[in-house]
Structures are given as C-alpha cells and as structure tokens.
Design a protein around this motif. Sequence first.
Motif, short mmCIF file in Angstrom:
data_model
loop_
_atom_site.label_atom_id
_atom_site.label_comp_id
_atom_site.label_asym_id
_atom_site.label_seq_id
_atom_site.Cartn_x
_atom_site.Cartn_y
_atom_site.Cartn_z
N GLY A 86 -7.19 -1.21 8.51
CA GLY A 86 -8.52 -1.73 8.70
C GLY A 86 -9.57 -0.89 8.00
O GLY A 86 -9.29 -0.01 7.19
N ARG A 87 -10.80 -1.16 8.36
CA ARG A 87 -11.96 -0.57 7.69
C ARG A 87 -11.96 0.96 7.70
O ARG A 87 -12.32 1.60 6.71
CB ARG A 87 -13.21 -1.10 8.37
CG ARG A 87 -14.51 -0.63 7.78
CD ARG A 87 -15.64 -1.27 8.56
NE ARG A 87 -16.95 -0.87 8.07
CZ ARG A 87 -18.10 -1.28 8.61
NH1 ARG A 87 -18.08 -2.11 9.64
NH2 ARG A 87 -19.26 -0.87 8.13
N PHE A 88 -11.53 1.55 8.81
CA PHE A 88 -11.59 3.00 8.94
C PHE A 88 -10.22 3.67 8.77
O PHE A 88 -10.07 4.85 9.11
CB PHE A 88 -12.21 3.39 10.29
CG PHE A 88 -13.63 2.95 10.44
CD1 PHE A 88 -14.63 3.57 9.69
CD2 PHE A 88 -13.98 1.91 11.28
CE1 PHE A 88 -15.95 3.17 9.79
CE2 PHE A 88 -15.31 1.50 11.39
CZ PHE A 88 -16.29 2.13 10.65
N GLY A 89 -9.24 2.92 8.26
CA GLY A 89 -7.92 3.48 8.04
C GLY A 89 -7.93 4.71 7.14
O GLY A 89 -7.38 5.76 7.50
N PRO A 90 -8.54 4.64 5.96
CA PRO A 90 -8.58 5.81 5.07
C PRO A 90 -9.28 7.01 5.71
O PRO A 90 -8.87 8.16 5.50
CB PRO A 90 -9.34 5.30 3.84
CG PRO A 90 -9.12 3.81 3.86
CD PRO A 90 -9.10 3.44 5.31
#
Length: 312
Positions: free
Chosen positions: A207-211
Amino acid sequence: MIGILIFPDFQLLDAAGPISVFEIAGRYARSNTPVRVMAAEPGPVKSTSGVEMLARKFGSPSALTTLIIAGGEGVDAAARNACTINFVKAVAARGTRVASVCSGTFVLAEAGLLDGKRATTHWQRTRQFLATYPKVKLEPDQIFVREGNIWSSAGITAGIDLALAMAAEDHGEAVVEKTARQLVLYHRRSGGQSQFSSLLELKAPTGRFGPLLTWAREHLNAKLTVEDLAERAGMSSRHFTRAFIAETGSTPSKAIERLRIEVARARVQSSSEAIERVAEVTGFRDPERMRRAFIRAFGQPPQSLRRAARAG
C-alpha cells in the motif's frame, strides 16, 4: 440468561468459544445461568464453515444478563438487519452487559452503542471500521476493550479472553483460573495486550506506506518520530498521521513499536545476544522499555521467550 447472537455466515468459534467458557466457569461456580443461542430468524443457522447452530428467536431483552454478538462474513448483512439492531439497542438500553467478538463490533457500532467510546475489532477490519464509524475511538491493537457495560474484542480467539474476563467479574479469579486450565490455556491474556496477528501485517507492508515501513524496519535504531516519518513521506505531521491511520489501521508510533517488537523477538529467540544489546539495536534503547513492550504484545518478558525458544 446469557445470549449468543448469531446470523447466517457467522464465525463458529466466535460463538463456541464464549459458550465453552461460560459452561465450564458455571460448572466450577455451581451457577445455573443458562446460555442460549439466538438469531433474528430462529432455526438452524449456518456458519462460514458450513456447520450449523440451532438458534432461538429473540426473546424479551429483560431476560438477558449478557448478550454476546458473534462476527463473521455475514456481519455486514446482520448490521443492516433492523430486527437485530433494534434488539441489541433494547438490550443495551436496560444497562445489560453487551459484547462483540471479532467483527461483531460492526453491529454494536451500527446500533450507535460505540459513538464516542473506545472499542476494538479484528485487525483485518480496522480500515473498513474506521471509514464507516469515525465517531468510534477504535483501538485496533487491543485484545478486548470495556467501556461501561459495552465490551468489544478482537479476532476470534479473543472472544475467549473476553468471556474469561466476564466470568472473572461474575465468579472471581479462582473460578477463572480453573476454567483456563480446563481449556488448556497457557495463560489468560488481559485486555491491554496487543493483538498478536497485528504484528504480522507489517512484515511485508504494502500500500501507500509500504516503502516507508520497509525503510523504517531497516533503521529501527534511529528515533523514528512521527515528524521524522512525515518528513520522509513528504507530508505534514498532522496529515501524515491521519492518512497513516486510515491506510494501516494503526498510529505511526504503534506501527514502529510493532516493527521493533518483531525484529527484537527474532533476535531474542534466535541468538544469545545480550538483551541490552537487542534493546539498543532495535531502537528501544532501554531494556526495561523493551520488556514492557514484550509483555504487552506476548504476555511474557524477552527472557521467557528466549527460554521457551531454547526449550523448543
């Protein structure tokens, strides 16, 4: 009378777990409080496993001393069932103890019983719950939460923890200790402990905050404040916190603590590295702070987990 509310496609253990707790506790306490399974439509009610439970029609709200609502795949339809919602409201209006297991929290929320109150639900449902019921103070990493006469618990087996806590309130700790031993439970978890499975969500974050979470996992020895994370995400701290909770169902600080616990547990169990060193490299700094985090998450300090791993 203790009522267990079910519906088509309910989770079998959500009902069977508390039923077993109340049965065994009642036996030890020499209490004859009956336990009844009930539904909006009486008769055989099929669970997600295909196994059926025989349910009675909703009766008089005044007959109940406790009502526990199961969760499961059919909970969204149950939350839209006017008969079910009106019954739950009527029971709660009498001051009766009302509780949910797993996603049964959605029924409590739909009945308006959680507005402005603390609650929890299964970790996989937190994003949906937050989006649907923004007035509820959701605590997604709790085993169970009590707000007056309204109780809510996390996924499936947490219903057993909740029922044991209720039994302790009704019959005392001595009865509950015997009940837990009869159920072959290693220990009874308190409501304040973290949902064990919530740690697993962050092992391979997507998702958006995976990295961002992947980067944080590789830099756990840094402070990793909300401001640090927001800056790396290119967002203001306030906007970042709101977006992070909506995306992950967790606050940034809780997510970082979970990552630290996950990495620290692996090092504790797989090596002879000093506990003080593990605390340092995983960002806890203070071994006592790490010990408290382990007890919240696992009910045991790091040394106990290490001993258990070696014995295994």
